[in-house]
Design a protein around this motif. Sequence first.
Motif, PDB file in Angstrom:
ATOM      1  N   THR A 207     -52.496  66.957 -38.506  1.00  0.00           N
ATOM      2  CA  THR A 207     -52.928  67.011 -39.711  1.00  0.00           C
ATOM      3  C   THR A 207     -53.377  68.417 -41.350  1.00  0.00           C
ATOM      4  O   THR A 207     -53.043  67.615 -42.220  1.00  0.00           O
ATOM      5  CB  THR A 207     -54.921  66.723 -40.283  1.00  0.00           C
ATOM      6  N   ARG A 208     -51.584  68.765 -40.097  1.00  0.00           N
ATOM      7  CA  ARG A 208     -50.995  69.692 -41.181  1.00  0.00           C
ATOM      8  C   ARG A 208     -49.762  70.054 -40.954  1.00  0.00           C
ATOM      9  O   ARG A 208     -49.876  70.472 -39.830  1.00  0.00           O
ATOM     10  CB  ARG A 208     -52.112  71.167 -40.287  1.00  0.00           C
TER      11      ARG A 208
ATOM     12  N   ARG B  93     -57.231  59.851 -37.699  1.00  0.00           N
ATOM     13  CA  ARG B  93     -55.771  58.912 -38.438  1.00  0.00           C
ATOM     14  C   ARG B  93     -55.910  59.110 -40.187  1.00  0.00           C
ATOM     15  O   ARG B  93     -54.849  58.952 -40.565  1.00  0.00           O
ATOM     16  CB  ARG B  93     -56.127  57.602 -38.138  1.00  0.00           C
ATOM     17  N   HIS B  94     -57.116  59.016 -40.396  1.00  0.00           N
ATOM     18  CA  HIS B  94     -56.848  58.922 -42.150  1.00  0.00           C
ATOM     19  C   HIS B  94     -56.346  60.160 -42.854  1.00  0.00           C
ATOM     20  O   HIS B  94     -56.922  60.135 -43.793  1.00  0.00           O
ATOM     21  CB  HIS B  94     -58.385  58.801 -42.609  1.00  0.00           C
ATOM     22  N   LEU B  95     -56.419  61.649 -41.923  1.00  0.00           N
ATOM     23  CA  LEU B  95     -56.052  62.155 -42.216  1.00  0.00           C
ATOM     24  C   LEU B  95     -54.203  62.669 -41.796  1.00  0.00           C
ATOM     25  O   LEU B  95     -53.776  64.275 -41.937  1.00  0.00           O
ATOM     26  CB  LEU B  95     -56.528  63.587 -41.780  1.00  0.00           C
ATOM     27  N   ARG B  96     -53.806  62.061 -41.379  1.00  0.00           N
ATOM     28  CA  ARG B  96     -52.582  62.535 -40.702  1.00  0.00           C
ATOM     29  C   ARG B  96     -51.908  63.021 -41.336  1.00  0.00           C
ATOM     30  O   ARG B  96     -51.305  61.898 -42.405  1.00  0.00           O
ATOM     31  CB  ARG B  96     -51.652  61.367 -40.139  1.00  0.00           C
ATOM     32  N   ALA B  97     -51.094  64.190 -41.360  1.00  0.00           N
ATOM     33  CA  ALA B  97     -49.645  64.428 -42.349  1.00  0.00           C
ATOM     34  C   ALA B  97     -48.629  64.854 -41.759  1.00  0.00           C
ATOM     35  O   ALA B  97     -47.022  65.071 -42.582  1.00  0.00           O
ATOM     36  CB  ALA B  97     -49.802  65.791 -42.875  1.00  0.00           C
TER      37      ALA B  97
END
Lengths: 217, 798
Positions: A96-97, A131-135
């Motif tokens: 996510t980062r 999953r909804h913050l995947r970067a």
Amino acid sequence: MGAYRADDDYDYLFKVVLIGDSGVGKSNLLSRFTRNEFSLESKSTIGVEFATRSIRVDDKVVKAQIWDTAGQERYRAITSAYYRGAVGALLVYDVTRHVTFENVERWLKELRDHTDANIVVMLVGNKADLRHLRAVSTEDARTFAERENTFFMETSALESLNVENAFTEVLTQIYHVVSKKALEIGDDPAALPKGQTINVGSRDDVSAVKKSGCCSA
Amino acid sequence: MLSSKPPRRKVVPANGDDSADKLDQLLLSSAISNNEDLGPFIRKAFTSGKPETLHHHLRHFARSKESEIEEVCKAHYQDFILAVDDLRSLLSDVDSLKSSLSDSNSRLQHVARPLLSSLDAFVETRNVSKNVNLAIDSVRTCVKLMEVCTRANRHLADDNFYMALKCVDAIEREYLDQTASSTLRRMLEKKIPEIRSYIERKVNKEFGDWLVEIRVVSRNLGQLAIGQASAARQREEDLRIKQRQAEEQSRLSVRDCIYALEEEDEDGIIAGGIGEDGGGAAGFDLTSLCRAYHIHQTLGLEDRFKQYYFENRKLQLTSDFQVSSMTPFLESHQTFFAQIAGFFVVEDRVLRAGGGLISKMEVENLWDIAVSKMCSVLEDQFSRMQTANHLLLIKDYVSLLGVTLRRYGYPIDALLDVLSKHRDKYHELLLSDCRKLIAEAVAADKFEQMLMKKEYEYSMNVLSFQIQTSDIIPAFPYVAPFSSTVPDCCRIVRSFIEDSVSFMSYGGQLEFYEVVKKYLDRLLSEVLDEALVKLINTSINGVSQAMQMAANMAVLERACDFFFRHAAQLSGVPLRMVERSRRNFPLRKARDAAEEMLSGLLKAKVDGFMTLIENVNWMGDEAPQSGNEYVNEVIIYLEILVSTAQQILPSQVLKRVLQEVFAHISEKIVGTLVSDSVKRFNVNAITGIEVDIRLLESFADNQASLFSDGDVDVLRASLAGSKQLINLLLSNHPENFLNPVIRERSYNTLDHKKVVIVSEKLRDPSDRLFGTFGSRGARQNPKRKSLDTLIKRLRDVS
């Protein structure tokens, strides 16, 4: 099943290091694998911690000594001692980062500057449950891993996803490299005393194993 | 209650006996009246030892009462006998009735026994029926319960969670207490919360999937929305271009044409904007989200879900803010801004259609966070950019983003402020780029007139910058009066104007012409002017190149008018307003430098010819009739020069240059007369110089046709210095120089010192003749006398 063995009785002892940016979840990966625990508190690791756990590979007892370090800059002075003797590494980033993935290249360079060329490295994308913050896309990470000749898995310490697989895969690959090296030495028992750390063989062995054994999440 | 004990005798005092006895009687009487217990009185009588008295009184009372009774019995004897007789008769009747009743009862019993059996059977059957009914009701309840449970299961299997929850609520509300089976009740009490938890987890899973999907949708949505804004802007631009073309055609009078607006095709525009129903591919689906929200409302978890939604969307927005350092912002900025734009298009939809899932204040909070972050990213990226094109690309996309989100009601002033703040930097970079380009263009100049073989070349290099001298298309091949520097620099300046207008357009500032004009002024006066001055001062070799540069400057002066008109047109300012405000020529330094360079080179050339003045016979016996050699050479050169120059130089420039050259020639003549190289001269020599000046004036007269204003006196005036000096020397009254009025009128350019020096050199021919006759006293020459007076007076003044 073989006879029961005491905890301190093992055939191989492998030192594995956890590296990566601060906050990517290295400590939770360690605690999930060794104690099956997860902590939602985000306390930073101070200095170095390590834990052990034994697994069975090909009817051999492999004891993993896993070292966990702080990813923050102020603890960098320990790097040489930290890496000494390591035969495996989990290079952890946070999916996510994106910046933690960008820094993987720097961690990898530092790792290779301080360790043997035959070290088994697995790139680990942690926090895959978000999953909804995947970067960082899985494809980008897999491409990077292939280019850098490392293994790759995505994990979730929170959900116990692939944590066991990641560690056992690294340990298994280390064992295979050591076994292959042992075959070259022959069956002389004196060459493989119990309880000693074994240095892995040439780089080609590792590369060959990596190419055939590469897997993904 | 007679006591068996022997009575004891007591002696009572005589005086107290009467009062005590009276008191006792009163109390006894009262007790009897009140029906109280007489026991205490009886016991007191016996304890006091006076029972005989009591017995006596009682017997006396009894005998009196018996008497009364006998009296009553005697009176009522007859009545008693009659009553007994009546009773006896009644007894007989009662016995008779008793027998009758017994018979009736026996008969009734006999008749009722079958009925009683039937009644018992009936009661038993009714109980059985009641129990069966209870069982049936219970079973029916269970059947209904099972039906509802089955329906709930079917809804669960079909993922109809709301209906499933309704069934579960119905079970809990209507059936749980009615269920007789404790086993069934325990099962329900256990399963109902489990089902609710299951539904909550399932719905949260769907919501999680929606969150994952909506990020991809948001990026595409943002790109589509911004693309639409871009297309709309392009249509506006096309319309403006058509209008400008019509206006230009009308002004140039190249051809008459009737301009008519074409109807815009509305089919290409998606009705109602992005995200609305009926938008086809432009739409996106909030079904999962609304369903999850509805389910949570039904579960009584509305506030928790709202908070969960807001926090996760905020996390997603924060994740969208990550700017990768691996990819240049120039490549990633479109994705970055489109992702954020799409996020807020979605939130606007959720706000309007989500039934209160998110509040306007919350959306505004998210927007404030996003604007702050975008401004921060822009500040950082702009501060590191060193190419004007890059700033323009980012600015264009940001302004499109602004247009897009303003349409959804989001305030974008902060973003526009960032763009405005970096306006100076953008223009500095543009100026820097133009400085390099102009330096390259200028360095590539060969100082040759451009040859154009085809009309499109003429159109591209001349008409497009409106630097033509005639509205008639010339014959081809056409040799232009300017060199390649002119159209090259014009293209660079036009690009600057267009780039400047591009940055200022749609930047929130409606009236930006003044800004564009300011920067255009800087480009022309600082960059182009300096480059041209440098070129002129360092790279000119020869008169022809200097002449070409002077010609270029004349053309560029016309081009500058075009530049400001072009900037005004692109900025949307009417041309008449621009033409009303006159301005200075921005390239004045370069023009002056070019003319000075040309004049300087011409003067140097003329100086070469002027050295021939040394060959003049200053003491000749006769004046040369057709002028001295030097002046003829100069005139020949000037004639050749003018015939070449008039092809490329405007008349005004040529006139100014010739003025300089003529003034220089005049100064050289005067300088020669003053210099030590000439020791003395006679009238014949001066007369010769006069002829020379007249020849030059004749040449000037011949150039009258070149000047539109026909002003030849300007050139003549350039020769005033030498002419006045010669006139003074040829005058019969040179002392008139001392008269201020005459001096101001006829000798105003002459310097006193020079007059003295030159006058002293004038030698009269008679001096030599008289020298041979030194002994004779001859008559003094009047002119000589006057000249001597002048010299003496001027020397005194010195």
